[in-house]
Design an enzyme around this catalytic site. Structure first.
Site, short mmCIF file in Angstrom:
data_model
loop_
_atom_site.label_atom_id
_atom_site.label_comp_id
_atom_site.label_asym_id
_atom_site.label_seq_id
_atom_site.Cartn_x
_atom_site.Cartn_y
_atom_site.Cartn_z
N LYS A 1 -70.67 -79.11 108.68
CA LYS A 1 -69.77 -78.05 108.23
C LYS A 1 -68.51 -78.02 109.09
CE LYS A 1 -72.16 -76.07 104.86
NZ LYS A 1 -71.65 -76.00 103.47
N TYR B 1 -76.61 -79.63 110.40
CA TYR B 1 -75.99 -78.80 109.35
C TYR B 1 -74.68 -78.20 109.83
CZ TYR B 1 -75.46 -74.93 106.01
OH TYR B 1 -74.97 -74.05 105.08
#
Length: 211
Positions: free
Chosen positions: A118, A114
């Site tokens: 990002k 994750y």
């Protein structure tokens, strides 16, 4: 001031539409569904290049979770591919100021998928060449979502306790209301200058207080 907003149906996007409406700022929403309370909606699934109208600022509140996406590929399609397609369309429309919601801990070298996605998205946005790029890295977003996220709901309930356990620099990992992030976005829309700036919780609260 005119803005185009991707992700208007999400937690922060809905808050931004409401706040912008109170200030009589025209918003063009870009996404999969029609949006109430905006000047216009451009329907797209972000899987292919799209055309945007000229505007002063482009704001990106696109994002999902691994649980909602169902796979790493589906998550990447939203949090990287869709964001980049929207940004490229903004540049093609002559928009020179881009504001994006990322996440605390974003790092293209992170071992956490994750956070790595990002970070890669932030890196690739910076390479596009916007005159001004504002990257927002809020902690846990607080607010009522339309979809169920049991794990996130638990952390929201625990947030008052967690905030007391996260002093100093660690406070950037604490919760922050989605409405505060939306207000900070609106404040940034009106700022001039150039360059890339990263904003964490404390700065987002300071910006929001001026709206």
């Amino acid at each position: 001031m005119t803005v185009v907003l991707a992700g208007a149906t999400g937690l922060v996007g809905r808050a931004f539409v409401r706040i912008a409406g109170e200030g009589d700022y025209p918003v063009t929403a870009v996404g999969r569904r029609d949006v109430e309370g905006v000047a216009a909606t451009i329907r797209t699934d972000f899987s292919a290049p799209l055309a945007l109208p000229p505007a002063d600022v482009a704001l990106c509140a696109l994002g999902t979770t691994m649980a909602t996406a169902g796979s790493r590929a589906a998550f990447y399609a939203v949090d990287h591919v869709a964001v980049l397609h929207f940004a490229q369309a903004a540049l093609a429309a002559g928009i020179r100021h881009f504001i994006v919601i990322s996440a605390v801990g974003a790092d293209p070298r992170s071992p956490v998928f994750y956070s790595r996605v990002k970070g890669e998205t932030e890196r690739d946005l910076a390479a596009l060449g916007f005159a001004r790029l504002d990257i927002l890295r809020p902690g846990l977003l607080l607010g009522r979502r339309r979809e169920r996220r049991p794990g996130e709901a638990l952390f929201q309930r625990l947030d008052p306790v967690l905030r007391r356990l996260l002093p100093g620099p660690l406070s950037r990992y604490a919760g922050i209301p989605a409405a505060t992030v939306a207000a900070a976005m609106l404040a940034l829309c009106g700022q001039g200058g150039e360059g890339t700036t990263i904003h964490h919780n404390a700065e987002l609260r300071r910006l929001a207080s001026a709206v």
